[in-house]
Design a protein around this motif. Structure first.
Motif, PDB file in Angstrom:
ATOM      1  N   SER A 247     101.238  84.678  29.380  1.00  0.00           N
ATOM      2  CA  SER A 247     100.552  83.819  28.282  1.00  0.00           C
ATOM      3  C   SER A 247     101.343  82.492  27.931  1.00  0.00           C
ATOM      4  O   SER A 247     100.839  81.376  27.826  1.00  0.00           O
TER       5      SER A 247
ATOM      6  N   ALA B  84     100.027  80.403  30.671  1.00  0.00           N
ATOM      7  CA  ALA B  84      98.584  79.886  30.112  1.00  0.00           C
ATOM      8  C   ALA B  84      99.114  78.595  29.028  1.00  0.00           C
ATOM      9  O   ALA B  84      98.230  77.694  29.089  1.00  0.00           O
ATOM     10  N   LYS B  85      99.780  79.002  28.188  1.00  0.00           N
ATOM     11  CA  LYS B  85     100.090  78.148  27.124  1.00  0.00           C
ATOM     12  C   LYS B  85     100.524  76.683  27.653  1.00  0.00           C
ATOM     13  O   LYS B  85      99.949  75.753  27.439  1.00  0.00           O
ATOM     14  N   THR B  86     101.345  76.756  28.874  1.00  0.00           N
ATOM     15  CA  THR B  86     101.704  75.358  29.390  1.00  0.00           C
ATOM     16  C   THR B  86     100.523  74.660  29.882  1.00  0.00           C
ATOM     17  O   THR B  86     100.437  73.580  29.837  1.00  0.00           O
ATOM     18  N   ILE B  87      99.993  75.572  30.626  1.00  0.00           N
ATOM     19  CA  ILE B  87      98.573  74.915  31.377  1.00  0.00           C
ATOM     20  C   ILE B  87      97.939  74.161  30.146  1.00  0.00           C
ATOM     21  O   ILE B  87      97.241  72.994  30.318  1.00  0.00           O
ATOM     22  N   LEU B  88      97.482  75.000  29.152  1.00  0.00           N
ATOM     23  CA  LEU B  88      96.829  74.660  28.162  1.00  0.00           C
ATOM     24  C   LEU B  88      97.521  73.224  27.483  1.00  0.00           C
ATOM     25  O   LEU B  88      96.821  72.297  27.272  1.00  0.00           O
ATOM     26  N   LEU B  89      98.806  73.374  27.231  1.00  0.00           N
ATOM     27  CA  LEU B  89      99.560  72.084  26.714  1.00  0.00           C
ATOM     28  C   LEU B  89      99.390  71.037  27.687  1.00  0.00           C
ATOM     29  O   LEU B  89      99.127  69.898  27.003  1.00  0.00           O
TER      30      LEU B  89
ATOM     31  N   LYS C 196      96.878  70.285  29.785  1.00  0.00           N
ATOM     32  CA  LYS C 196      95.585  70.087  29.533  1.00  0.00           C
ATOM     33  C   LYS C 196      95.326  69.300  28.340  1.00  0.00           C
ATOM     34  O   LYS C 196      94.785  68.012  28.252  1.00  0.00           O
ATOM     35  N   ILE C 197      95.979  69.800  27.096  1.00  0.00           N
ATOM     36  CA  ILE C 197      95.677  69.183  25.833  1.00  0.00           C
ATOM     37  C   ILE C 197      96.428  67.830  25.937  1.00  0.00           C
ATOM     38  O   ILE C 197      95.727  66.702  25.544  1.00  0.00           O
TER      39      ILE C 197
ATOM     40  N   SER D 162     106.841  71.354  28.489  1.00  0.00           N
ATOM     41  CA  SER D 162     106.185  72.334  29.160  1.00  0.00           C
ATOM     42  C   SER D 162     106.525  72.196  30.537  1.00  0.00           C
ATOM     43  O   SER D 162     106.534  73.206  31.208  1.00  0.00           O
TER      44      SER D 162
END
Lengths: 687, 283
Positions: free
Chosen positions: A459, A462-467, A469-470, A522
């Motif tokens: 997770s 995922a969060k890092t990837i999300l971050l 991307k964001i 991140s």
């Protein structure tokens, strides 16, 4: 018998004769007296004499006369008869011879014959006026014959007796002599004393015992040879074997047994004393006594030894009992322990297992004994790991391992098994002990944890990837906002508008910084960073950062001073270093409301390496001591809470620390609340 | 005076007491000697050991065979009593038993001495004296001078006896006249040489007339030996070379405070103890 009948018929009465016979059977003297008395009863009797032939002189001796006073008269008469040859006539006849003349008248001589031989004469003298009738003569004849018969018979008997007694006497003499010999040869001393204790006779033994010749003792007082302690010995009738002391010629005392008794010899009383030397006996007694004492002492010593031994034994038993109790405790404890306990031989074969083992494995004791402990492993017994473990157990003093065991029923469980050797007093390993803890539960938890961790990591990713991307999505429009607002700044002249554009630009910049920080964070979290650490002059970077911030500082009304010299080399990643210094300066400006910010550096050596320390000192709000620990936590501003006067995510210091450490550097903080803080980073440098 | 000197010389030449006795005395004088150590010294002399045990078990000490080891003997009858027994044995064995004067055998002399010892101990016990040691030895040694005369002045001592018979005088008067020294004085000299306790030396010197004594305690010892000497004459136990029974000094009755009838009651015990002790010691 005929004669006897005649006697019966005669005038001399029966009783008289019976008297004669009964009284004179053994006693010729009495026979003579009686016979003479009988004769004297004849009428006109003057005197009668009995003469007997002397076997030695062959003369007739007058034995007795009746009455006795006529002894002399009879003697004279007898001599007259001899001188007148009257006696000779008697030899020629066995009848009574009568003799009468002027001088001597009325004499009757009766021959006394024995076995036809004249042995004696009975001479009777009557008064002149009397004469013997033929009848009386016959009776007299008969009487004398009977007399003769009895007399000579008794005499013969007596003679025989005499002969016998002579022989007896001789024998007796010899016996006495022998007895005397014996008396002298026996070992016991015998002393004969009179009642005044004077020695009358003694045997050789007595004299030898005293060491004094017999002659010298005779006539002495026996008490002279005894110790006076024995006084009572002479007072009693019989002394029966009393112990006494004899003093010999040398004056030495000799122990004796004293026996004394009164004896009577020929109506005279004597003391007969027996003395027995008991020196030997005394010595024996002493020896026995000594032996007794010795024995008793030995018994005593033995008893003491025995007592000591018993005590030792008791103590030993007590100790053993205690030990057994302890052992029992130990065994009970082991047996009831929740841990699995194995005692193994040197080949790791099972010798003992406790109840827990049986419960866990469901095996019987019999099934387990002799089996290798490693056989219980659910993996193959000879797998590489198990062999390694076996080697380790035997080679190392203590070893432990996780094992995956399988019960008889096929249930698999984990244990933490520790193995230790058991050594004897010589240090040789005689057994191994293995204690195994069931860690199945722990193992399960562990696995759960690992799973959870993996999930978290997932997770996080995922969060890092999300971050990422964001932040990317944010960044693109932000850059255009910033670009356009900058362009706009130059295009307009209205102060109010410029002010507004500046606000947009400022906000945009902050957003960008924050975004950069988040991205950087991140990036660091995902640990995909590639560092490029090189020798690098840090001064231009610092100068640039100061220049960049001058406008901001001036606006705040504080000063910024750069004290770093022209060229300073550090082993750092250029980009990260820039971020670090930027953050530190930015922070300093952020938290300083008045005063100044000073940047300076110094170089020092430590264990042959050179380090450069770059410090940023401010006069800002400072940090509470208790807050120091949270300083480098991500997303945490010390001034968090409702009084949040300062902007930012709070990522700055956390990033600085991480980056510094990634470049093998260190970060230090000195701070006092309301007085200011100094943040320093240290990196390796070159001389 | 010549005889006198000769005698004193002979005392000086007199052999010292046997080693066993010296060893025991030294051991007893050493306050650190344990009973076991003392017992071990005695045990080296087998015959002494046996005699001590026999005497300790005799009626005189009244243990009736209960003592079966030297350490028991030391414990029950005491160190000094054990020493006294050894002393008695040693002294008796030192002098010859040869009969030098007709009618006065050394054996009888010792029997008399033992009798006085036995009676002294019994009398002391009867009047309630607690410390009974030394009584026996004092009795044994009271006439020690006479045996020295017998041993070293046999011929001259014969004259003393003749003079006693002739003049019907006291033995010590005759001794003084013929030998120039009394048996009491000679005994005292010997006692000094042997380092016998002073109380016993006083007994040797004063037992006869029972006058002069330093301490009241000593007085008791002297008085008892004085009385015991007379009692042994009366009971004809042994023979001291002197037929006349001396009269007791009347002073002793105050010292002894002996109850009426006590001596009569004890008569049998005197004789029995004497008989058994003489047998034990002399044989």
């Amino acid at each position: 018998m005929d004669n006897f009948n005649k006697i019966l018929s005669s005038k001399i009465n029966l009783n008289d004769f019976l008297d004669i016979i009964s009284n004179s059977i053994n006693n010729n003297e009495e026979l003579i007296s009686y016979t003479l008395q009988k004769i004297s009863k004849i009428d006109g009797h003057v005197c009668t004499a009995i003469c007997l032939l002397n076997n030695i002189t062959f003369d007739f001796d007058i034995i007795k006369t009746e009455p006795q006073s006529y002894n002399e008269h009879s003697q004279q008469l007898f001599e007259k008869l001899i001188s007148n040859n009257i006696i000779e006539k008697v030899f020629e006849t066995n009848e009574i011879v009568e003799w009468n003349n002027e001088e001597i008248s009325n004499i009757y001589i009766i021959p006394l014959q024995n076995k036809g031989k004249l042995e004696g004469l009975i001479i009777i003298n009557l008064n002149n006026n009397f004469s013997l009738s033929q009848k009386i003569k016959d009776e007299l004849n008969l009487l004398i014959k009977i007399f003769g018969l009895i007399y000579f018979n008794v005499q013969t008997q007596n003679e025989q007796i005499n002969n016998n007694s002579n022989e007896l006497l001789i024998t007796l003499n010899e016996t006495v002599k022998n007895l005397y010999k014996i008396f002298n040869t026996i070992n016991e001393g015998i002393v004969l004393t009179n009642l005044n204790n004077i020695v009358i006779d003694l045997n050789n033994a007595a004299s030898k015992l005293l060491g004094i010749p017999k002659d010298e003792i005779l006539g002495k007082d026996i008490r002279d040879y005894l110790l006076f302690l024995d006084k009572k010995l002479f007072k009693e009738e019989i002394v029966n074997n009393e112990e006494a002391i004899l003093i010999n010629s040398e004056g030495s005392p000799i122990p004796i047994l004293f026996h004394s008794q009164k004896i009577k010899v020929d109506n005279i009383e004597y003391n007969e004393i027996t003395i027995i030397d008991i020196t030997e006996r005394k010595l024996m007694e002493d020896k026995i006594l000594e032996a007794k004492y010795e024995l008793e002492n030995k018994v005593k010593i033995r008893t003491q030894e025995l007592y000591a031994l018993t005590k030792q034994l008791k103590d030993a038993i007590h100790k053993k009992e205690e030990a057994q109790k302890d052992n029992l405790k130990l065994i009970t404890a082991i047996n009831q322990s929740n841990s699995l306990v194995f005692i193994l031989d040197t080949n790791l074969n099972i010798q003992y297992v406790n109840e827990s083992v049986l419960n866990k494995t469901n095996y019987d004791v019999k099934e387990l004994i002799g089996k290798s402990v490693l056989e219980l492993n659910c993996k193959e017994q000879y797998s590489e790991n198990i062999l390694k473990l076996k080697k380790r157990i035997i080679e190392e003093s203590q070893s432990s391992s996780e094992l995956n065991l399988i019960s008889k029923k096929g249930k698999v469980f984990w244990v933490w098994a520790s193995f230790a050797p058991v050594k004897n007093s010589e240090g040789e390993t005689i057994n191994y002990i293995s204690i195994q803890e069931d860690i199945t539960r722990i193992k399960e938890y562990q696995e759960e944890l690992i799973k959870a961790k993996e999930q978290v990591e997932k997770s996080l990713n995922a969060k890092t990837i999300l971050l990422n991307k964001i932040s990317h999505e944010f960044r693109t429009p932000l850059v255009s906002i910033l670009g356009f607002s900058e362009m706009l700044e130059y295009e307009i002249n209205d102060h109010e508008l410029i002010e507004m554009v500046f606000g947009i630009k400022e906000g945009g910049n902050r957003l960008l910084t924050s975004l950069d920080s988040v991205l950087l964070f991140s990036e660091l979290e995902s640990s995909t960073v590639n560092l490029n650490i090189n020798k690098f002059n840090i001064v231009p970077i610092i100068n640039k950062i100061i220049d960049y911030n001058l406008q901001k500082v001036n606006l705040k009304g504080i000063r910024i001073i750069n004290e770093i010299e022209d060229e300073q080399i550090a082993l750092v990643d250029k980009d990260y270093f820039k971020v670090i210094i930027h953050h530190l300066v930015d922070n300093a400006i952020k938290f300083t409301l008045k005063g100044e910010i000073k940047i300076f550096s110094n170089i020092y050596k430590e264990s042959e390496k050179s380090f450069i320390k770059i410090s940023v000192k401010d006069t800002g709000i400072g940090i509470k001591e208790e807050d120091m620990n949270y300083l480098f936590d991500a997303f945490k501003q010390i001034s968090e809470g409702t009084n949040r006067n300062f902007d930012g995510f709070g990522l700055g210091l956390s990033l600085v620390k991480r980056m510094t450490e990634m470049m093998n550097g260190k970060i230090e903080v000195e701070s006092k609340l309301n007085q200011g803080s100094t943040f320093s980073v240290i990196f390796e440098t070159i001389n | 005076m010549k005889i006198n000197e000769k005698l004193i010389n002979s005392i000086n030449k007199l052999p010292t007491l046997p080693t066993i006795f010296t060893a025991i005395t030294e051991a007893i004088e050493d306050p650190y000697t344990t009973n076991t150590k003392l017992a071990n010294i005695i045990l080296t002399d087998q015959s002494t050991t046996l005699k001590i045990l026999k005497v300790a078990n005799s009626p005189l000490y009244g243990f009736h065979g209960k003592i079966d080891s030297i350490s028991d003997a030391i414990l029950y009858i005491g160190r000094n009593e054990v020493k006294d027994i050894v002393f008695t044995l040693s002294v008796i064995s030192m002098f010859s038993k040869e009969i030098k004067i007709k009618g006065f055998r050394p054996v009888d002399f010792w029997a008399h001495s033992i009798a006085v010892g036995v009676i002294s101990r019994n009398v002391a016990n009867a009047i309630g004296e607690k410390k009974l040691e030394n009584y026996f030895l004092s009795g044994v040694l009271h006439d020690i001078g006479k045996i020295i005369f017998l041993e070293y002045a046999g011929e001259d001592y014969k004259k003393v006896f003749e003079l006693v018979k002739e003049k019907n005088c006291l033995i010590k008067e005759a001794e003084k006249e013929i030998l120039g020294i009394t048996h009491e004085e000679v005994g005292k000299l010997l006692a000094e040489k042997w380092r016998i306790p002073e109380s016993i030396q006083d007994v040797i010197l004063f037992h006869d007339n029972c006058v002069k004594s330093n301490t009241s305690n000593n007085n008791l010892l002297i008085s008892i030996v004085h009385l015991s000497n007379i009692l042994s004459h009366i009971l004809e136990l042994g023979y001291s070379g002197y037929d006349i029974i001396p009269k007791p000094n009347t002073l002793i009755w105050d010292t002894l405070k002996i109850k009426k009838g006590t001596l009569t009651e004890l008569k049998e015990k005197f004789i029995n103890d004497y008989t058994s002790t003489v047998k034990l010691i002399m044989l």
